[in-house]
Design a protein around this motif. Sequence first.
Motif, PDB file in Angstrom:
ATOM      1  N   GLY A   1       0.802  -1.222   0.000  1.00  0.00           N
ATOM      2  CA  GLY A   1       0.000   0.000   0.000  1.00  0.00           C
ATOM      3  C   GLY A   1       0.833   1.270   0.000  1.00  0.00           C
ATOM      4  O   GLY A   1       0.298   2.362  -0.165  1.00  0.00           O
ATOM      5  N   GLN A   2       2.164   1.149   0.159  1.00  0.00           N
ATOM      6  CA  GLN A   2       3.024   2.335   0.141  1.00  0.00           C
ATOM      7  C   GLN A   2       3.511   2.678  -1.267  1.00  0.00           C
ATOM      8  O   GLN A   2       4.259   3.623  -1.441  1.00  0.00           O
ATOM      9  CB  GLN A   2       4.237   2.147   1.058  1.00  0.00           C
ATOM     10  CG  GLN A   2       3.904   2.216   2.527  1.00  0.00           C
ATOM     11  CD  GLN A   2       5.149   2.107   3.396  1.00  0.00           C
ATOM     12  OE1 GLN A   2       5.888   1.138   3.319  1.00  0.00           O
ATOM     13  NE2 GLN A   2       5.364   3.120   4.210  1.00  0.00           N
ATOM     14  N   GLY A   3       3.101   1.921  -2.251  1.00  0.00           N
ATOM     15  CA  GLY A   3       3.468   2.226  -3.631  1.00  0.00           C
ATOM     16  C   GLY A   3       4.857   1.766  -4.031  1.00  0.00           C
ATOM     17  O   GLY A   3       5.435   2.294  -4.978  1.00  0.00           O
ATOM     18  N   ILE A   4       5.379   0.771  -3.339  1.00  0.00           N
ATOM     19  CA  ILE A   4       6.721   0.267  -3.635  1.00  0.00           C
ATOM     20  C   ILE A   4       6.800  -0.294  -5.047  1.00  0.00           C
ATOM     21  O   ILE A   4       7.724   0.020  -5.801  1.00  0.00           O
ATOM     22  CB  ILE A   4       7.127  -0.817  -2.610  1.00  0.00           C
ATOM     23  CG1 ILE A   4       7.265  -0.201  -1.221  1.00  0.00           C
ATOM     24  CG2 ILE A   4       8.401  -1.534  -3.027  1.00  0.00           C
ATOM     25  CD1 ILE A   4       8.298   0.882  -1.125  1.00  0.00           C
ATOM     26  N   LEU A   5       5.863  -1.153  -5.414  1.00  0.00           N
ATOM     27  CA  LEU A   5       5.901  -1.769  -6.731  1.00  0.00           C
ATOM     28  C   LEU A   5       5.708  -0.719  -7.825  1.00  0.00           C
ATOM     29  O   LEU A   5       6.371  -0.762  -8.864  1.00  0.00           O
ATOM     30  CB  LEU A   5       4.861  -2.884  -6.838  1.00  0.00           C
ATOM     31  CG  LEU A   5       4.938  -3.973  -5.758  1.00  0.00           C
ATOM     32  CD1 LEU A   5       3.906  -5.056  -6.011  1.00  0.00           C
ATOM     33  CD2 LEU A   5       6.330  -4.559  -5.647  1.00  0.00           C
TER      34      LEU A   5
END
Length: 178
Positions: A11-15
């Motif tokens: 949910g932190q936008g890593i991908l």
Amino acid sequence: MADIIMAGFGGQGILTAGKILIDVAARQGKNVSWTSSYGAEMRGGTASCSVVISDEEIGSPYPSKLDILLAMNDPSYGKFISQMRPGGVALVNTSLVSPQTPPEGVQVYGVAATDMANAAGNGRAANLVMLGALIKVTGLMDDQAFREGLESFFGKKGHANPANLECYRQGFENVSKL
């Protein structure tokens, strides 16, 4: 060549951050590789991606030692910091990562990514703050070319938002050595 791991909570936008990085690098004629790993949970589990960017052919998408670590939280920092090469760069989200002693020869930089994204009214864009810090500290790509690539990435998805560039700019301008 740059061997990079980006890691944090789901949910932190890593991908997405990894996908942005390879998209912009590929537009600049670089060879790229991206692989992901994430827990069974969608949000809140751990997520990471391995990114390799090179002018040469890429032999393996799984680096044994890292040039760059982007850590969004304490568990991610703890898991990957020992894999750094001497001379490597670790970028940490100081909103969620506690100060720790890095391995010898690793430079650590911090930016309060979560706090900055929230202040910009774009709480889900802490990953973009971190990308700004990464581009500033590593010089991996030209700043203006990255900004244009970032706009293009979101524009083609129909998610163009001036707050995205603002979050990137905040990271670029406010990263500091720890």
